[in-house]
Design a protein around this motif. Structure first.
Motif, PDB file in Angstrom:
ATOM      1  N   UNK A  41       0.841  -1.211   0.000  1.00 25.87           N
ATOM      2  CA  UNK A  41       0.000   0.000   0.000  1.00 25.87           C
ATOM      3  C   UNK A  41       0.873   1.256   0.000  1.00 25.87           C
ATOM      4  N   UNK A  42       1.879   1.264   0.894  1.00 21.46           N
ATOM      5  CA  UNK A  42       2.753   2.431   0.996  1.00 21.46           C
ATOM      6  C   UNK A  42       3.535   2.664  -0.300  1.00 21.46           C
ATOM      7  N   UNK A  43       3.964   1.584  -0.942  1.00 20.21           N
ATOM      8  CA  UNK A  43       4.695   1.705  -2.207  1.00 20.21           C
ATOM      9  C   UNK A  43       3.808   2.322  -3.286  1.00 20.21           C
ATOM     10  N   UNK A  44       2.580   1.800  -3.385  1.00 16.08           N
ATOM     11  CA  UNK A  44       1.651   2.340  -4.394  1.00 16.08           C
ATOM     12  C   UNK A  44       1.349   3.807  -4.103  1.00 16.08           C
ATOM     13  N   UNK A  45       1.082   4.123  -2.836  1.00 17.26           N
ATOM     14  CA  UNK A  45       0.772   5.509  -2.478  1.00 17.26           C
ATOM     15  C   UNK A  45       1.964   6.428  -2.741  1.00 17.26           C
ATOM     16  N   UNK A  46       3.176   5.930  -2.503  1.00 18.09           N
ATOM     17  CA  UNK A  46       4.374   6.735  -2.768  1.00 18.09           C
ATOM     18  C   UNK A  46       4.503   7.018  -4.264  1.00 18.09           C
ATOM     19  N   UNK A  90      -7.693   3.531  -0.154  1.00 14.35           N
ATOM     20  CA  UNK A  90      -8.307   2.486  -0.983  1.00 14.35           C
ATOM     21  C   UNK A  90      -8.749   3.048  -2.333  1.00 14.35           C
ATOM     22  N   UNK A  91      -9.319   4.253  -2.301  1.00 16.93           N
ATOM     23  CA  UNK A  91      -9.774   4.917  -3.525  1.00 16.93           C
ATOM     24  C   UNK A  91      -8.595   5.182  -4.459  1.00 16.93           C
ATOM     25  N   UNK A  92      -7.508   5.703  -3.901  1.00 18.57           N
ATOM     26  CA  UNK A  92      -6.314   6.009  -4.697  1.00 18.57           C
ATOM     27  C   UNK A  92      -5.690   4.739  -5.280  1.00 18.57           C
ATOM     28  N   UNK A  93      -5.618   3.704  -4.470  1.00 15.22           N
ATOM     29  CA  UNK A  93      -5.028   2.439  -4.936  1.00 15.22           C
ATOM     30  C   UNK A  93      -5.886   1.842  -6.048  1.00 15.22           C
ATOM     31  N   UNK A  94      -7.188   1.905  -5.885  1.00 11.51           N
ATOM     32  CA  UNK A  94      -8.089   1.390  -6.915  1.00 11.51           C
ATOM     33  C   UNK A  94      -7.917   2.174  -8.219  1.00 11.51           C
ATOM     34  N   UNK A  95      -7.834   3.497  -8.109  1.00  9.40           N
ATOM     35  CA  UNK A  95      -7.637   4.318  -9.307  1.00  9.40           C
ATOM     36  C   UNK A  95      -6.300   3.990  -9.965  1.00  9.40           C
ATOM     37  N   UNK A  96      -5.271   3.776  -9.161  1.00  9.66           N
ATOM     38  CA  UNK A  96      -3.945   3.459  -9.704  1.00  9.66           C
ATOM     39  C   UNK A  96      -3.959   2.112 -10.422  1.00  9.66           C
ATOM     40  N   UNK A  97      -4.649   1.150  -9.841  1.00  6.78           N
ATOM     41  CA  UNK A  97      -4.697  -0.183 -10.456  1.00  6.78           C
ATOM     42  C   UNK A  97      -5.424  -0.177 -11.789  1.00  6.78           C
ATOM     43  N   UNK A 110      -3.279  10.059 -13.916  1.00  5.86           N
ATOM     44  CA  UNK A 110      -2.258  10.528 -14.855  1.00  5.86           C
ATOM     45  C   UNK A 110      -1.201  11.274 -14.054  1.00  5.86           C
ATOM     46  N   UNK A 111      -0.072  10.642 -13.825  1.00  3.61           N
ATOM     47  CA  UNK A 111       0.987  11.281 -13.046  1.00  3.61           C
ATOM     48  C   UNK A 111       0.684  11.241 -11.560  1.00  3.61           C
ATOM     49  N   UNK A 112       1.475  11.987 -10.802  1.00  2.00           N
ATOM     50  CA  UNK A 112       1.294  12.013  -9.356  1.00  2.00           C
ATOM     51  C   UNK A 112       0.153  12.944  -8.976  1.00  2.00           C
ATOM     52  N   UNK A 113      -0.543  12.578  -7.918  1.00  2.00           N
ATOM     53  CA  UNK A 113      -1.644  13.390  -7.407  1.00  2.00           C
ATOM     54  C   UNK A 113      -1.042  14.477  -6.521  1.00  2.00           C
ATOM     55  N   UNK A 114      -1.399  15.722  -6.804  1.00  5.58           N
ATOM     56  CA  UNK A 114      -0.890  16.837  -6.004  1.00  5.58           C
ATOM     57  C   UNK A 114      -1.728  16.974  -4.734  1.00  5.58           C
ATOM     58  N   UNK A 115      -1.326  17.904  -3.886  1.00  6.84           N
ATOM     59  CA  UNK A 115      -2.079  18.142  -2.654  1.00  6.84           C
ATOM     60  C   UNK A 115      -3.493  18.618  -2.998  1.00  6.84           C
TER      61      UNK A 115
END
Length: 104
Positions: free
Chosen positions: A19-24, A51-58, A63-68
């Motif tokens: 999870x931490x790797x994907x979020x990073x 969970x939402x971010x990981x699902x979107x990444x999968x 597109x690219x990194x999510x900013x603040x």
């Protein structure tokens, strides 16, 4: 039973590392800092956002990194989805001296 416990802990630890790797990979530094702050205050909401971010990444929806700012928008979406609707219901009690009845 006792032999299964360490393997469960290892599995949880591996899952947390993944999870931490994907979020990073999907969050920039400021967004990760905001998410960690949120996790301290509201762990359940932070978990939902993760969970939402990981699902979107999968599914390749990022597109690219999510900013603040992008994270703030995602937080608002998750908040709207998990928002608890509070309703107030008034139970009016009949008073003995009501206007509907005639006084004798």
């Amino acid at each position: 039973d006792s032999s299964g416990d360490p393997s469960q802990q290892e599995a949880k630890q591996r899952e947390a590392e993944i999870r931490n790797t994907i979020l990073a990979q999907v969050l920039d530094q400021a967004a990760r800092a905001r998410l960690s702050n949120l996790a301290l205050v509201k762990p359940d909401k932070a978990k939902a956002v993760e969970n939402y971010l990981i699902q979107m990444a999968r599914f390749g929806q990022l597109a690219g990194k999510v900013s603040e700012q992008g994270l703030i928008e995602i937080l608002e979406k998750v908040s709207q989805q998990t928002e608890k609707k509070t309703t107030v219901k008034f139970n009016r009690r009949k008073v003995l001296d009501s206007d509907e009845e005639e006084d004798y």
